[in-house]
Design a protein around this motif. Sequence first.
Motif: not given
Length: 766
Positions: A457-475, A746-751
């Motif tokens: 909604s803030r238009g900031e997801l793409r700017k935070n993608l690496p951190a969000e990918i790591d967060r989602m994998i850890a969830d 493996s994380r590089a491939m997912l990214r």
Amino acid sequence: MLGHARSILMQVAVMGSVVTGGIGHAQTTVDARWKSEALPLLETYCYDCHGDGIKKGELALDRFDSIAKMQQNREAWKRIRDHLKHRLMPPLDEDQPTMAEREKLLAWIDDAVFPVDPKHPDPGRVTLRRLNRVEYQNTLRDLLGVEVNVMDLIPPDDSGYGFDNIGDVLTLSPAHLERYLEAARVALDKAVKPGVMPPPETKINGRDLEGNGQRSEEGHYLFKAGTAETLYRPLRPGKYLVTVKACGTLGGDGPPAMELKVGDKTLHEWKVDAPMDRPKDYSHEIQIETKEPVSIGVSFTNDFYDEHHPDRSRRDRNLMVNAITITGPLDGPPPPKPESHRRIFTERQPGENDRTYALDVLTQFARKAFRRPPRDGEVTRYLELVSLAKDEGVEQGIRLALEAMLVSPSFLFREEPQPEPDNAKKIHTIDEHALATRLSYFFWSTMPDERLMELASRGELRKNLPAEIDRMIADKRSRQFVSNFTGQWLRLRDLSSSLPAKRAFPNFNPRLRESMRRETEMLFSCVVREDLPMTTLLDANFTFLNEDLARHYGIPDVKGDEFRKVELKDSHRRGILGQGSFHLLTSYPLRTSPVLRGKYVLENLLDTAPPPPPPNIPQLEPPSRHGDQRSLREQLVKHREDPACASCHALMDPIGFGLENFDATGAWRDRENGKDIDTSGELADGRKIHGVDELRKALVEDHRSEFHRSVATKLLTYALGRGLDWYDKPALDKIVADTEAANGSSRAMLRAVIDSVPFQNRRGDS
């Protein structure tokens, strides 16, 4: 005849330039290479069977008289290319091109028939995707806050390209829609409680009651005087309703007598006149004066048995207690609404009218359910449903509107707005809400959480993608990615139908089979969670075992049912090729199958699917005293003498032979039927191997890039919900390049999959 075919095919250069509009030097180079490189090779190695009027396999190469026609028949040229690449053609009993000649012809086919421009990649299109069964159930759970099993209510999903989330096959029939509506009702019944909350209800099935008698699925059977009771913990002192579902058999002069007991007091008695096939409810209101646990039950008090009674139906009086339900407290204030209700029905503002309140509730719900902000006027139309139930109260009306939302296209389908949906040349970057949805269903098989929605909604997801990918994998929700992706890529879902024959493998059982599935899932999860190289799946020097599975593998010092990480001293067990799930999936009930094992490695690990076998090929039989005395290897060697079978088996059989030390249950063996097992073979690239260790080494050393490309292909297919096509080659090339630049991470491939052009973009339909 040959000269005529050559003259037709020589026109390709001219006609190709006309069709493409004379696009300059690149086209001229492709035309020139046709005459100097491709055509001579086809004439030398292919035209004896596929030219000059001969069309074996219904393939005539001389009918493609222009590059344009080749591009119009890309499916045929895909098969031609695959057969050349995997050395299935020319047949092994014909002259073979050198490696350099084969590569030259493949390069020309890529440039002429499947041209791609890495600077202007085509992201492809994705058919509007319905939520599959797993996604729908998970989304209901996270949206409503209740666990609801709807898998039995919704028809199974079709699969395409190996996965059940492919848009092209996820149809929606009227029968589907009816079942989704029923599932929505079941979920809302559990989550939403309109009106005054009913008092809490505790039901104890008869089989769970303590006391005398016998227990079964039907209930607690008292065949002589005795008691069936439970220890009940009241919420507070007050009035409670006890309802006993019971039935019985007549004896002597009447039905069984059933007394209600609370503690050591008898509070009521019933004559149970319900027959055994039609139990009914017997209710009585009681007063409980304490908050401490109290015994509540029923006693059978008038046992009767007379085998000489003249009426056979009255010789034995018995009581069956099917269940006891305790409802209450009935007095005092009603209990609070559950959290699932409160998360939907927000606090009402003073003076707020029903329409305004309903619009506010539905707007907030729509933002979550539709996985994007609602459009202008979109929620307003649901208010019509609210008004239909005005006599039953606004909450009941809102519930009716929620039901409609849960079967609306905006909920059932994963929408991705397009500026020009019918323009195939219009490529656009998907908006951030669509990106959040792609991410959440990729990693979690469910809707985006509040964090993803806020960033979008803030238009900031793409700017935070690496951190969000790591967060989602850890969830913990990423377990869905592990089970759904590996369940289909590695076929772990098929394990439930794999069961070795009991007479051949008496010690194998379904619990061991489930342990094998879990071992493979835990290995994949560890590789992703700890960011290990993707090739760890092939050569990990550790695995995850419990005592049963360790004993089956012959690995000592593992005790208990709990799975734990175990370092492998036995190199035979390293990676997927050493795991029981792989061996079970690639064997028959009575024997192993080198062909199935070779085919699995080619298809699932190297993305090299051999063509289907010719019809009417007899199945090989395991050696036995009464049957064929030849080993499976000897039978397959004889089988490969048929030229129609030789090419494919030359790819599959050596891989399967290298794995023959594992029997059909994954147990290790050195001999079979009194003979040493021969695990030697020569792979299609000429490398000689002996056993699983050398096969694994060959895969890791010589086929690392092919393995990376295979995993990337499966991941991108699963992530996009569509099959990949020739125009996806630049995206796959970049994913593999980024992975290998990061030492196979493996994380590089997912990214790289998530950063890829097809994942971040889409185009309109043609």
